[in-house]
Design a protein around this motif. Structure first.
Motif, PDB file in Angstrom:
ATOM      1  N   ALA A   1      43.854  36.806  30.104  1.00 52.18           N
ATOM      2  CA  ALA A   1      44.339  37.485  31.308  1.00 52.18           C
ATOM      3  C   ALA A   1      45.376  36.645  32.057  1.00 52.18           C
ATOM      4  O   ALA A   1      46.296  37.198  32.662  1.00 52.18           O
ATOM      5  CB  ALA A   1      43.158  37.806  32.225  1.00 52.18           C
TER       6      ALA A   1
ATOM      7  N   SER B   1      45.628  36.265  21.479  1.00 53.21           N
ATOM      8  CA  SER B   1      44.592  37.055  22.158  1.00 53.21           C
ATOM      9  C   SER B   1      43.230  36.851  21.501  1.00 53.21           C
ATOM     10  O   SER B   1      42.192  37.100  22.113  1.00 53.21           O
ATOM     11  CB  SER B   1      44.963  38.542  22.174  1.00 53.21           C
TER      12      SER B   1
ATOM     13  N   SER C   1      39.137  35.607  30.271  1.00 52.84           N
ATOM     14  CA  SER C   1      40.028  35.123  31.328  1.00 52.84           C
ATOM     15  C   SER C   1      41.200  34.344  30.749  1.00 52.84           C
ATOM     16  O   SER C   1      42.295  34.354  31.292  1.00 52.84           O
ATOM     17  CB  SER C   1      39.242  34.254  32.300  1.00 52.84           C
TER      18      SER C   1
ATOM     19  N   ARG D   1      46.279  45.130  23.493  1.00 48.88           N
ATOM     20  CA  ARG D   1      45.677  46.474  23.574  1.00 48.88           C
ATOM     21  C   ARG D   1      46.557  47.516  22.891  1.00 48.88           C
ATOM     22  O   ARG D   1      46.063  48.425  22.237  1.00 48.88           O
ATOM     23  CB  ARG D   1      45.422  46.859  25.032  1.00 48.88           C
TER      24      ARG D   1
ATOM     25  N   ASP E   1      37.792  40.526  26.043  1.00 52.16           N
ATOM     26  CA  ASP E   1      37.967  40.608  27.483  1.00 52.16           C
ATOM     27  C   ASP E   1      37.716  39.203  28.031  1.00 52.16           C
ATOM     28  O   ASP E   1      36.612  38.865  28.413  1.00 52.16           O
ATOM     29  CB  ASP E   1      36.957  41.627  28.039  1.00 52.16           C
TER      30      ASP E   1
ATOM     31  N   ALA F   1      47.293  40.570  27.259  1.00 43.21           N
ATOM     32  CA  ALA F   1      46.213  41.547  27.083  1.00 43.21           C
ATOM     33  C   ALA F   1      46.784  42.955  26.879  1.00 43.21           C
ATOM     34  O   ALA F   1      46.302  43.707  26.027  1.00 43.21           O
ATOM     35  CB  ALA F   1      45.268  41.511  28.285  1.00 43.21           C
TER      36      ALA F   1
END
Ligand code: OSB
Ligand code: MG
Length: 386
Positions: A10, A287, A7, A105, A5, A101
């Protein structure tokens, strides 16, 4: 594989979710200008797996760095094609992809196969960069205009052949020489290269050829002021490396052992290494690579970009990634002609006399693809549509 998780991931989003319409897996074989030998074996030609994603008139390209045999890691070109075709592509084509992201996922429900998932992440991020009309390096957060590079020299039949290659690449400007080592091709070889070149940045890479029982032998490498010793012990180990690092003056750099952000965090906590080799394929894609970069930078741990004898497409991604500020040591990003008589990108990757490679400023990874040569070398293509 858990999705970090962070930035840095993102921000890799498209203005609107990308309706990926088509995907392609392509297998081609590129002859190497000379065989490349490591402690795990010899490679005479590179079987390359490419992936392409199409959306809204643009295409993004990625490379799966798995080798032909399960020698560097368990993945192969064949396992990568299988999991990409049967699991990752269906997950990707299911609905428009909002960003990196989102993609990571969707892949997170599957275990392992980092190089396969990385191939698709690379293609996706290249596609996003092209849709945004921006260079890949900028999309990734890169800041350098040129990246420093070194060369990795394989095990040779005899010492004179190695000494000649060391001299030749130093004359071409390469900023760091890395010697592949294995039991029987280590101390004497390093001693002679160091004797002839007292001032160069010199490192060695064992590709997991030793065990902790070799600690006294490995400690003798400390005499040669090496920049690092890369992956001396087993592939999946971070515990024995910590024990070895405690006894070695030479910094250990881990390659094979660092399979994702979590493993890097554990290796740094255990002090299993002082330097990190980044291969975006090995860690499972951007990622993982971006948060690993940020973690190392925050902790002041030097990172450099490793290589997997990539074609120009994988190499172009490596150049973009190495433009990030945390990459503070020369990468294994050599000129195209050091590997192949002809590369599949234009212009080919060129190393300037100061041992740097320019970071392209065109959209995406910034090189053209030589489709004529690509087709000529292609052995198989599989296409998928939504
Ligand atoms: O261990 O870094 C490695 C090549 C293939 C597989 C593993 C490795 C290597 C190299 C060459 O050292 C890196 C390159 O120049 O592409
Ligand atoms: Mg290595």
């Amino acid at each position: 594989m858990a999705v970090p998780d962070a930035s840095s991931i993102a921000v890799i989003a498209a203005p609107v979710p990308v309706p990926v319409r088509g995907a392609e897996i392509r297998l081609l074989r590129l002859p190497l200008v000379e065989p490349f030998e490591t402690s795990f074996g010899r490679t005479d030609s590179r079987l390359v797996v490419l992936v392409r994603l199409d959306a809204e008139g643009a295409s993004g390209w990625g490379e799966v760095v798995a080798m032909e045999t399960p020698s560097y890691s368990y993945e192969t070109a064949t396992t990568a094609r299988h999991v990409i075709r049967d699991y990752f592509v269906p997950a990707l084509l299911k609905e428009p992809v909002a960003g990196l992201a989102d993609l990571a996922r969707r892949f997170a429900v599957f275990r392992g196969h980092p190089m396969a998932r990385a191939g698709l992440e690379l293609a996706f991020v290249d596609l996003v960069a092209r849709l945004r009309g921006e260079p890949l390096a900028r999309v990734l957060g890169g800041t350098r205009q040129r990246v420093a590079v070194g060369v990795s020299l394989g095990i040779q039949p005899a010492l004179p052949a190695l000494l000649e290659r060391v001299e030749r690449h130093l004359a071409l400007g390469y900023q760091r020489i890395k010697l592949k080592i294995k039991p029987g091709w280590d101390l004497d070889v390093v001693a002679e290269v160091r004797r002839r070149h007292p001032g160069i940045l010199l490192s060695v890479d064992a590709n997991a050829a030793y065990t902790l029982a070799d600690r006294e032998h490995l400690k003798r490498l400390d005499a040669y002021r090496l920049l690092m010793i890369e992956q001396p012990l087993e592939v999946d180990d971070v515990v024995d490396h910590a024990a070895l690092q405690e006894e070695l003056e030479t910094p250990i750099c881990l390659d094979e052992s660092l399979t994702g952000l979590q493993r890097v965090r554990q290796a740094l906590a255990l002090e299993s290494c002082r330097i990190v080799n980044m291969k975006v394929g090995r860690v499972g894609g951007y990622s993982q690579a971006l948060p690993i970069h940020d973690l190392c930078r925050a902790q002041g741990v030097p990172v450099w970009c490793g290589g997997m004898l990539e074609s120009g497409i994988g190499r172009a991604h490596n150049i973009a990634l190495a433009s990030l500020a945390g990459f503070t040591l020369p990468g294994d990003i050599s000129a195209s002609r050091r590997y192949f008589a002809r590369d599949i990108i234009a212009p080919e990757v060129d190393v300037a006399g100061d041992g740097t490679v320019a970071v392209p400023d065109g959209p995406g990874f910034g090189y053209e693809i030589d489709m004529a040569y690509l087709e000529e070398r292609t052995e198989a293509v599989e296409r998928f549509a939504r």
